[in-house]
Design a protein around this motif. Structure first.
Motif, PDB file in Angstrom:
ATOM      1  N   HIS A 174      40.955 -44.512 -74.178  1.00 29.76           N
ATOM      2  CA  HIS A 174      40.932 -43.539 -73.080  1.00 29.76           C
ATOM      3  C   HIS A 174      39.499 -43.019 -72.938  1.00 29.76           C
ATOM      4  CE1 HIS A 174      41.656 -41.053 -76.692  1.00 29.76           C
ATOM      5  NE2 HIS A 174      40.929 -40.133 -76.064  1.00 29.76           N
ATOM      6  N   LEU A 175      39.211 -42.519 -71.774  1.00 30.53           N
ATOM      7  CA  LEU A 175      37.886 -42.012 -71.461  1.00 30.53           C
ATOM      8  C   LEU A 175      38.004 -40.561 -71.024  1.00 30.53           C
ATOM      9  CD1 LEU A 175      36.521 -45.029 -69.383  1.00 30.53           C
ATOM     10  CD2 LEU A 175      36.164 -44.556 -71.825  1.00 30.53           C
ATOM     11  N   VAL A 176      36.977 -39.750 -71.396  1.00 27.43           N
ATOM     12  CA  VAL A 176      36.943 -38.343 -71.014  1.00 27.43           C
ATOM     13  C   VAL A 176      36.263 -38.244 -69.661  1.00 27.43           C
ATOM     14  CG1 VAL A 176      36.139 -36.043 -71.617  1.00 27.43           C
ATOM     15  CG2 VAL A 176      36.874 -37.623 -73.421  1.00 27.43           C
ATOM     16  N   ALA A 177      37.024 -37.807 -68.685  1.00 28.79           N
ATOM     17  CA  ALA A 177      36.466 -37.692 -67.341  1.00 28.79           C
ATOM     18  C   ALA A 177      35.855 -36.323 -67.089  1.00 28.79           C
ATOM     19  CB  ALA A 177      37.564 -37.968 -66.300  1.00 28.79           C
ATOM     20  N   HIS A 178      36.384 -35.248 -67.718  1.00 34.47           N
ATOM     21  CA  HIS A 178      35.886 -33.890 -67.496  1.00 34.47           C
ATOM     22  C   HIS A 178      36.127 -33.066 -68.765  1.00 34.47           C
ATOM     23  CE1 HIS A 178      34.886 -30.188 -65.415  1.00 34.47           C
ATOM     24  NE2 HIS A 178      36.007 -29.651 -65.859  1.00 34.47           N
ATOM     25  N   GLU A 179      35.124 -32.220 -69.141  1.00 34.86           N
ATOM     26  CA  GLU A 179      35.245 -31.402 -70.351  1.00 34.86           C
ATOM     27  C   GLU A 179      34.580 -30.054 -70.109  1.00 34.86           C
ATOM     28  OE1 GLU A 179      34.067 -31.480 -75.128  1.00 34.86           O
ATOM     29  OE2 GLU A 179      33.504 -33.131 -73.786  1.00 34.86           O
ATOM     30  N   THR A 180      35.294 -28.978 -70.458  1.00 41.30           N
ATOM     31  CA  THR A 180      34.781 -27.609 -70.330  1.00 41.30           C
ATOM     32  C   THR A 180      35.105 -26.861 -71.627  1.00 41.30           C
ATOM     33  OG1 THR A 180      35.146 -27.632 -67.953  1.00 41.30           O
ATOM     34  CG2 THR A 180      34.841 -25.480 -69.002  1.00 41.30           C
ATOM     35  N   SER A 181      34.093 -26.257 -72.267  1.00 43.18           N
ATOM     36  CA  SER A 181      34.304 -25.519 -73.529  1.00 43.18           C
ATOM     37  C   SER A 181      33.593 -24.165 -73.451  1.00 43.18           C
ATOM     38  CB  SER A 181      33.774 -26.315 -74.722  1.00 43.18           C
ATOM     39  OG  SER A 181      32.390 -26.543 -74.590  1.00 43.18           O
ATOM     40  N   SER A 182      34.167 -23.174 -74.164  1.00 38.78           N
ATOM     41  CA  SER A 182      33.569 -21.831 -74.218  1.00 38.78           C
ATOM     42  C   SER A 182      33.808 -21.230 -75.616  1.00 38.78           C
ATOM     43  CB  SER A 182      34.181 -20.925 -73.136  1.00 38.78           C
ATOM     44  OG  SER A 182      35.583 -20.775 -73.349  1.00 38.78           O
ATOM     45  N   LEU A 183      32.826 -20.462 -76.132  1.00 37.85           N
ATOM     46  CA  LEU A 183      32.895 -19.863 -77.482  1.00 37.85           C
ATOM     47  C   LEU A 183      32.249 -18.467 -77.438  1.00 37.85           C
ATOM     48  CD1 LEU A 183      33.535 -20.141 -80.512  1.00 37.85           C
ATOM     49  CD2 LEU A 183      31.230 -21.133 -80.788  1.00 37.85           C
ATOM     50  N   SER A 184      32.957 -17.441 -77.958  1.00 37.33           N
ATOM     51  CA  SER A 184      32.425 -16.063 -77.966  1.00 37.33           C
ATOM     52  C   SER A 184      32.729 -15.415 -79.321  1.00 37.33           C
ATOM     53  CB  SER A 184      33.062 -15.241 -76.835  1.00 37.33           C
ATOM     54  OG  SER A 184      34.471 -15.163 -76.995  1.00 37.33           O
ATOM     55  N   ASP A 185      31.740 -14.662 -79.870  1.00 31.93           N
ATOM     56  CA  ASP A 185      31.890 -13.934 -81.129  1.00 31.93           C
ATOM     57  C   ASP A 185      31.588 -12.452 -80.890  1.00 31.93           C
ATOM     58  OD1 ASP A 185      32.597 -16.162 -82.543  1.00 31.93           O
ATOM     59  OD2 ASP A 185      30.534 -16.628 -83.189  1.00 31.93           O
ATOM     60  N   GLN A 186      32.284 -11.540 -81.600  1.00 32.33           N
ATOM     61  CA  GLN A 186      32.077 -10.094 -81.491  1.00 32.33           C
ATOM     62  C   GLN A 186      32.003  -9.506 -82.892  1.00 32.33           C
ATOM     63  OE1 GLN A 186      35.020  -8.086 -79.210  1.00 32.33           O
ATOM     64  NE2 GLN A 186      34.137  -6.034 -79.540  1.00 32.33           N
ATOM     65  N   TRP A 187      30.918  -8.708 -83.172  1.00 33.58           N
ATOM     66  CA  TRP A 187      30.699  -8.088 -84.475  1.00 33.58           C
ATOM     67  C   TRP A 187      30.679  -6.562 -84.323  1.00 33.58           C
ATOM     68  CZ3 TRP A 187      30.124 -10.941 -88.982  1.00 33.58           C
ATOM     69  CH2 TRP A 187      29.995 -12.338 -88.801  1.00 33.58           C
ATOM     70  N   GLY A 188      31.077  -5.848 -85.369  1.00 31.06           N
ATOM     71  CA  GLY A 188      31.026  -4.385 -85.397  1.00 31.06           C
ATOM     72  C   GLY A 188      32.216  -3.755 -84.707  1.00 31.06           C
ATOM     73  N   GLN A 189      32.155  -2.343 -84.702  1.00 26.30           N
ATOM     74  CA  GLN A 189      33.248  -1.599 -84.097  1.00 26.30           C
ATOM     75  C   GLN A 189      33.107  -1.573 -82.586  1.00 26.30           C
ATOM     76  OE1 GLN A 189      33.348   2.296 -85.814  1.00 26.30           O
ATOM     77  NE2 GLN A 189      33.856   1.590 -87.893  1.00 26.30           N
ATOM     78  N   THR A 190      34.198  -1.390 -81.970  1.00 24.94           N
ATOM     79  CA  THR A 190      34.242  -1.283 -80.523  1.00 24.94           C
ATOM     80  C   THR A 190      35.468  -0.496 -80.145  1.00 24.94           C
ATOM     81  OG1 THR A 190      34.393  -2.510 -78.459  1.00 24.94           O
ATOM     82  CG2 THR A 190      35.466  -3.515 -80.353  1.00 24.94           C
ATOM     83  N   ASP A 191      35.354   0.209 -79.104  1.00 23.93           N
ATOM     84  CA  ASP A 191      36.497   0.994 -78.635  1.00 23.93           C
ATOM     85  C   ASP A 191      37.477   0.157 -77.829  1.00 23.93           C
ATOM     86  OD1 ASP A 191      35.401   3.142 -79.844  1.00 23.93           O
ATOM     87  OD2 ASP A 191      34.351   3.847 -78.025  1.00 23.93           O
ATOM     88  N   THR A 192      37.135  -1.051 -77.584  1.00 26.60           N
ATOM     89  CA  THR A 192      38.033  -1.900 -76.800  1.00 26.60           C
ATOM     90  C   THR A 192      39.239  -2.249 -77.628  1.00 26.60           C
ATOM     91  OG1 THR A 192      36.113  -2.826 -75.688  1.00 26.60           O
ATOM     92  CG2 THR A 192      38.182  -4.043 -75.477  1.00 26.60           C
ATOM     93  N   ALA A 193      40.377  -2.099 -77.033  1.00 25.10           N
ATOM     94  CA  ALA A 193      41.613  -2.396 -77.746  1.00 25.10           C
ATOM     95  C   ALA A 193      41.677  -3.874 -78.056  1.00 25.10           C
ATOM     96  CB  ALA A 193      42.820  -1.975 -76.910  1.00 25.10           C
ATOM     97  N   ILE A 194      42.055  -4.145 -79.298  1.00 20.75           N
ATOM     98  CA  ILE A 194      42.186  -5.528 -79.738  1.00 20.75           C
ATOM     99  C   ILE A 194      43.576  -5.692 -80.310  1.00 20.75           C
ATOM    100  CG2 ILE A 194      41.304  -7.280 -81.319  1.00 20.75           C
ATOM    101  CD1 ILE A 194      38.643  -5.851 -81.279  1.00 20.75           C
ATOM    102  N   GLY A 195      44.237  -6.698 -79.934  1.00 26.79           N
ATOM    103  CA  GLY A 195      45.566  -6.948 -80.476  1.00 26.79           C
ATOM    104  C   GLY A 195      46.553  -7.187 -79.368  1.00 26.79           C
TER     105      GLY A 195
END
Length: 498
Positions: free
Chosen positions: A278-299
């Protein structure tokens, strides 16, 4: 005056001598001519109303003329219709008002247009197919050499529940000569395919009324064509075997017989192959990291644990043996990664069509003259013959025996065999001559020697009338008494004779 009277009297005498049967025949001929002239002069002249109509349309016109009471005549085997000249305009107007002969095509389309609103979709589609069939029939019949035609369309309804929609097909039956049918077959198929959406020319079958398929060309072979193909294959194989045996044992020292089994099955296959790659015709990737405290709700929204972490406290006293802590490792961390790829599978499509015929097996029987084989063995002959053919199955049978000698003489010579028809012709000619001179001519001479007058009764002739001799003694005595008067009478006759 005396001349015409003499001619008239002569004609009357000749007319009186004619037999009565001649007068009767002349009277009949004269009466017939009189009747024909009277009919031609009494009836009005006829003019052409319609010509070149089909038998169906001509029958409609004649039926309407009979209903209207208009006389008509047919010429050119019914292809030309004539009516009296004074009634030509009336006939045209009344036929036009009755829409006769009319056109089946226009009638079919008019019926579709005038269909009520309550008509179902099936009824409307059926009427549309019938109108289209009639239109195609009219177009095909206008081609050169096509006498009559009939078109059948199979248009399956489209449905969204099937991945592969059934394709439409068509069949056309034509009445034409063999040459015209072969030449017009592809044009008819292309015409029908172009008039129906989604229909290809390969899906159109064109046949004649005699049952001969003219399109598609490879739609199948008739029985005669199959037998001719088998005979051609067998003759070619026999010639090949004869060439080999002539080099081995010489001409005239072998007899061969070949039987071939052919497969006339014609198949068309459309295949799709899927490979492992098989051949890859289209590929899209994304990566994000977050360090420290934040007031944004997580969970997870609404969960009790969805709260920011509490503040941490550290003791100010230093432990003697602890090293410097890693403050970065104690901070919270969040990582988000996304990858979107589109693949193309390894797919290949191909169309495979088998030939019109293939040889499945062939059987060859050979009889050899044992005295002419010499050092050649039967196994060598079988090997040579089997190696000359690349068919799937080749069966070779070889028999070595002593040939019988042909009887002497010229009874089997080619010259005598070729002269056999001439011999039959000469025998028939001699038989005809014997019949003529032995039977016909003696009978003719015997008939010629017969006295027909002796056999027929002699007609009775009237006896001749014998008159007694006249006595002129008194006339002589009178002339002797008046000689001067007799002289004057003779002189007057002489003057009149001059």
């Amino acid at each position: 005056m005396s001349d015409w009277r003499e001619v008239l009297g002569l004609l009357q005498a000749r007319a009186a001598a004619l037999p009565r049967i001649t007068w009767a025949v002349a009277a009949v001929i004269l009466s017939a001519l009189t009747v024909v002239v009277w009919l031609e002069m009494a009836d009005p002249p006829y003019v052409v109303l319609d010509d070149g109509l089909s038998p169906a349309d001509g029958g409609k016109v004649i039926a309407q003329l009979q209903k209207l009471g208009i006389p008509y005549q047919l010429q050119a085997a019914g292809n030309v219709i004539l009516v009296p000249a004074p009634q030509l305009a009336q006939a045209r107007l009344q036929l036009g008002s009755a829409q006769v002969p009319g056109s089946d095509v226009s009638t079919a389309w008019s019926t579709l247009e005038d269909a009520p609103m309550t008509a179902s979709s099936l009824a409307q589609s059926t009427m549309a197919v019938q109108a289209l069939q009639l239109s195609l029939q009219q177009s095909i019949e206008s081609m050169d050499g096509i006498q009559a035609t009939q078109v059948f369309l199979a248009l399956p309804p489209s449905t969204p529940f099937l991945a592969d929609q059934p394709s439409p097909t068509a069949s056309v039956v034509i009445q034409a000569d063999a040459a015209d049918a072969q030449s017009q077959g592809p044009a008819i198929a292309n015409l029908v395919a172009g008039a129906v959406p989604g229909l290809s020319a390969a899906q159109v079958s064109v046949v004649t009324t005699s049952g001969v398929a003219v399109y598609p060309p490879g739609s199948g072979a008739s029985a005669g064509t199959q037998l001719a193909t088998v005979a051609q294959v067998e003759a070619g194989a026999q010639a090949r075997v004869a060439g080999l045996l002539t080099a081995l044992v010489g001409a005239g020292n072998f007899q061969t017989d070949v039987s071939a089994d052919l497969d006339f099955t014609h198949e068309h296959t459309h295949q799709i192959l899927y490979g492992p790659a098989h051949l890859v015709a289209h590929e899209t990737s994304s990566l994000s990291d977050q360090w420290g405290q934040t007031d944004t709700a997580i969970g997870i929204p609404g969960a009790l644990s969805n709260e920011p972490p509490p503040a941490t406290t550290a003791s100010t006293t230093k432990t003697p043996s602890a090293s410097k802590p890693n403050t970065a490792a104690a901070q919270p961390r969040q990582t988000d990664s996304q990858l979107d790829e589109t693949y193309v599978t390894d797919q290949s499509e191909s169309d495979i069509s088998t030939p019109d015929w293939t040889v499945k097996s062939i059987a060859i029987s050979v009889v050899l003259n044992k005295t002419a084989m010499g050092a050649v063995s039967i196994a060598q002959v079988k090997t040579a013959i089997a190696g000359a053919f690349a068919y799937p199955v080749v069966n070779v049978s070889v028999l070595a025996t002593t040939f019988q000698k042909q009887p002497g003489g010229i009874s089997n010579s080619p010259i005598l065999l070729a002269a056999e028809p001439l011999t039959h012709g000469l025998l028939e000619l001699m038989a005809a001559a014997a019949l003529l001179f032995g039977l016909a001519m003696p009978v003719g001479r015997r008939i010629a020697g017969v006295n027909l007058q002796a056999l027929l009764p002699t007609p009775q002739r009237p006896m001749p009338v014998v008159l007694p001799p006249r006595d002129f003694s008194d006339l002589r005595a009178q002339a002797g008494e008046n000689i001067p008067g007799v002289a004057r009478l003779l002189q007057s006759w002489a003057e009149d004779g001059e």
